[in-house]
Design a protein around this motif. Structure first.
Motif, short mmCIF file in Angstrom:
data_model
loop_
_atom_site.label_atom_id
_atom_site.label_comp_id
_atom_site.label_asym_id
_atom_site.label_seq_id
_atom_site.Cartn_x
_atom_site.Cartn_y
_atom_site.Cartn_z
N MET A 297 0.84 -1.20 0.00
CA MET A 297 0.00 0.00 0.00
C MET A 297 0.87 1.25 0.00
SD MET A 297 -3.00 -1.29 -0.17
CE MET A 297 -2.26 -2.73 -0.96
N LYS A 298 1.92 1.22 0.80
CA LYS A 298 2.81 2.39 0.88
C LYS A 298 3.56 2.60 -0.44
CE LYS A 298 3.35 2.32 5.90
NZ LYS A 298 4.27 2.25 7.06
N GLN A 299 3.92 1.50 -1.10
CA GLN A 299 4.58 1.62 -2.41
C GLN A 299 3.66 2.25 -3.45
OE1 GLN A 299 5.81 -2.42 -3.15
NE2 GLN A 299 7.56 -2.30 -1.74
N LYS A 300 2.36 2.07 -3.27
CA LYS A 300 1.38 2.67 -4.17
C LYS A 300 0.99 4.09 -3.71
CE LYS A 300 -0.85 -1.63 -5.70
NZ LYS A 300 -0.91 -1.37 -7.15
N ASN A 301 1.72 4.60 -2.71
CA ASN A 301 1.44 5.93 -2.14
C ASN A 301 0.04 6.02 -1.55
OD1 ASN A 301 4.01 7.09 -2.77
ND2 ASN A 301 3.34 7.29 -4.91
N LEU A 302 -0.40 4.92 -0.98
CA LEU A 302 -1.70 4.89 -0.32
C LEU A 302 -1.49 4.80 1.19
CD1 LEU A 302 -3.55 2.32 -2.62
CD2 LEU A 302 -3.93 4.80 -2.54
N ARG A 303 -2.10 5.72 1.91
CA ARG A 303 -2.05 5.63 3.37
C ARG A 303 -3.07 4.60 3.83
NH1 ARG A 303 -1.65 11.90 5.54
NH2 ARG A 303 -0.10 12.63 4.00
N ILE A 304 -2.86 4.09 5.03
CA ILE A 304 -3.80 3.14 5.62
C ILE A 304 -4.40 3.78 6.85
CG2 ILE A 304 -4.10 0.83 6.59
CD1 ILE A 304 -1.52 0.04 5.08
N GLY A 305 -5.72 3.82 6.92
CA GLY A 305 -6.38 4.45 8.06
C GLY A 305 -7.64 3.71 8.48
N THR A 306 -8.20 4.10 9.59
CA THR A 306 -9.45 3.51 10.06
C THR A 306 -10.59 3.91 9.14
OG1 THR A 306 -9.97 5.43 11.43
CG2 THR A 306 -8.64 3.68 12.45
N VAL A 307 -11.71 3.26 9.30
CA VAL A 307 -12.89 3.62 8.50
C VAL A 307 -13.25 5.08 8.74
CG1 VAL A 307 -15.37 3.22 8.18
CG2 VAL A 307 -13.80 1.28 8.40
N SER A 308 -13.21 5.51 10.00
CA SER A 308 -13.56 6.91 10.31
C SER A 308 -12.64 7.89 9.58
CB SER A 308 -13.50 7.16 11.82
OG SER A 308 -14.56 6.50 12.47
N LYS A 309 -11.35 7.59 9.53
CA LYS A 309 -10.42 8.48 8.83
C LYS A 309 -10.66 8.46 7.33
CE LYS A 309 -6.55 9.04 11.99
NZ LYS A 309 -5.08 8.97 12.15
N LEU A 310 -10.98 7.30 6.80
CA LEU A 310 -11.25 7.21 5.37
C LEU A 310 -12.50 7.99 5.00
CD1 LEU A 310 -10.35 5.90 2.68
CD2 LEU A 310 -11.89 4.00 3.21
N MET A 311 -13.47 8.03 5.88
CA MET A 311 -14.72 8.72 5.60
C MET A 311 -14.62 10.24 5.77
SD MET A 311 -16.79 6.43 4.61
CE MET A 311 -15.50 5.32 4.03
N ARG A 312 -13.57 10.73 6.41
CA ARG A 312 -13.44 12.17 6.61
C ARG A 312 -13.24 12.89 5.29
NH1 ARG A 312 -9.27 11.94 11.73
NH2 ARG A 312 -10.76 11.03 13.22
N GLU A 313 -13.72 14.12 5.23
CA GLU A 313 -13.64 14.91 4.00
C GLU A 313 -12.29 15.59 3.82
OE1 GLU A 313 -16.87 17.47 4.81
OE2 GLU A 313 -18.41 16.08 4.05
N GLU A 314 -11.49 15.63 4.87
CA GLU A 314 -10.21 16.33 4.81
C GLU A 314 -9.33 15.80 3.68
OE1 GLU A 314 -6.33 17.34 7.65
OE2 GLU A 314 -7.93 16.02 8.36
N ARG A 315 -8.86 16.70 2.85
CA ARG A 315 -8.02 16.32 1.71
C ARG A 315 -6.61 16.01 2.18
NH1 ARG A 315 -7.60 16.68 -3.85
NH2 ARG A 315 -9.81 17.20 -3.96
N ILE A 316 -6.04 14.93 1.68
CA ILE A 316 -4.66 14.59 1.99
C ILE A 316 -3.76 15.40 1.07
CG2 ILE A 316 -2.93 12.76 1.91
CD1 ILE A 316 -5.11 10.79 2.72
N MET A 317 -2.90 16.21 1.67
CA MET A 317 -2.05 17.12 0.90
C MET A 317 -0.71 16.47 0.59
SD MET A 317 -3.92 19.83 0.64
CE MET A 317 -2.79 21.16 0.24
N ASN A 318 -0.28 16.60 -0.66
CA ASN A 318 1.05 16.14 -1.04
C ASN A 318 2.08 17.11 -0.49
OD1 ASN A 318 0.09 13.95 -2.54
ND2 ASN A 318 -0.27 15.27 -4.31
N LYS A 319 3.23 16.59 -0.09
CA LYS A 319 4.30 17.46 0.41
C LYS A 319 4.86 18.26 -0.75
CE LYS A 319 5.63 14.44 4.22
NZ LYS A 319 6.71 13.64 4.84
N ARG A 320 5.01 19.57 -0.51
CA ARG A 320 5.52 20.46 -1.56
C ARG A 320 7.01 20.71 -1.37
NH1 ARG A 320 1.95 23.27 -4.48
NH2 ARG A 320 3.26 25.12 -4.65
#
Length: 320
Positions: A297-320
């Motif tokens: 999952m990490k190699q695919k740049n996918l974070r792993i989180g709980t269901v509650s975190k996955l359902m949150r609307e907060e956008r995951i920001m890429n590091k600039r």
């Protein structure tokens, strides 16, 4: 006499002020000050306008939660916009535009998951680079400690859906899961076929499980995972009335069939995508595959989180 002195002093100050205004050096200073002010204002205006002009290139509209024809309830996802004022403040010292110094603000959608009618959830938002592991527990005690150790090693938190009867029989394991920081879900009390139950029986299964989980672990439950994924609309509606969201899955490991760890890894990695919810159980195969699954999952740049975190609307920001 004092009044005359005051008038003389005021007169002298006025004469000095007039002389200063007409002094060439004073005029030169004032003109330079005015020129610098005009230049600074022009630079600010130019920089501000440049930031505004570039802001549109980075704008991403928010995505409303919706009930999809195939995937049912899908959570919303925040949009993204440039914060012009904050970006200007970050660039003003050098007075030049720098794309790397843009400051962003998130924009909330108008329709939220909580606004939708009762509907099962099969996945998170497809633009969110996160997945969830759903671990259903009604057996497999011997594999839970190793799975918890693997999750801890990678600093990963998931959602365990616990059968109420199992919690009552295994309070120490239930507390171990909760104390490890993982989210707890409701997996019914006796693992029945939920779609065949009456409304009152559905309520009893859910309420009884919530009560035993909270009494044992001190954790409140937000999500319900129907045993074997069996439900009808009334099951979802009853769960909703108890403030439980009904959670299904996107990718199934089918680990109860005892495939090899390699089969599980290959099956998941070829099917997974952003927003996926991956169903698993405490089995020998999954326990052995878990470390590589997390790495994949990490190699695919996918974070792993709980269901509650996955359902949150907060956008995951890429590091600039």
């Amino acid at each position: 006499m004092n009044q005359i002195k005051k008038l003389i002093i005021i007169g002298m100050i006025a004469i000095a002020a007039i002389a200063a205004v007409h002094n060439p050096l004073t005029k030169q200073y004032v003109n330079k000050w005015k020129q610098r002010s005009v230049t600074a204002s022009a630079q600010k205006s130019s920089l501000w306008k440049t930031i505004e002009a570039n802001a549109s290139k980075h704008y991403i509209p928010p995505s409303d939660a919706k009930v999809d024809r195939v995937w049912k309830a899908i959570p919303g996802y925040n949009g993204l916009a440039v914060d012009v004022e904050a970006s200007y403040k970050k660039m003003k010292s050098e007075r030049k535009y720098d794309d790397r110094k843009l400051v962003f603000k998130q924009i909330s959608p108008k329709v939220h998951l909580s606004d939708l009618p009762p509907s099962p959830i099969y996945r998170g938002h497809p633009d969110k680079p996160m997945v969830s592991f759903l671990i259903n527990v009604a057996w497999g005690n011997e594999f839970i400690p190793d799975m918890l150790a693997t999750l801890k090693k990678h600093d990963v938190f998931v959602t365990f859906f616990l059968e109420g009867r199992w919690v009552k029989a295994n309070p120490d394991l239930a507390k171990m899961i909760a104390d490890s920081g993982h989210e707890l879900g409701n997996h019914s009390y006796t693992h029945p076929d939920m779609k065949t139950l009456s409304r009152e029986q559905i309520r009893e299964q859910l309420i009884k499980t919530n009560q035993v989980i909270e009494a044992t672990t001190g954790k409140q439950v937000r999500w319900f995972g129907p045993p074997s994924g069996s439900y009808r609309d009334e099951v979802v509606a009853v769960a909703h009335s108890l403030q439980l969201g009904t959670v299904m899955w996107t990718v199934d490991t089918i680990d109860w069939q005892k495939p090899s760890p390699e089969v599980i890894i290959n099956s998941v990695t070829t099917k997974v995508s952003p927003g996926a919810m991956i169903l698993m159980h405490p089995t020998a195969s999954t326990s052995a595959a878990l470390d590589q699954l997390i790495k994949s999952m990490k190699q695919k740049n996918l974070r792993i989180g709980t269901v509650s975190k996955l359902m949150r609307e907060e956008r995951i920001m890429n590091k600039r």
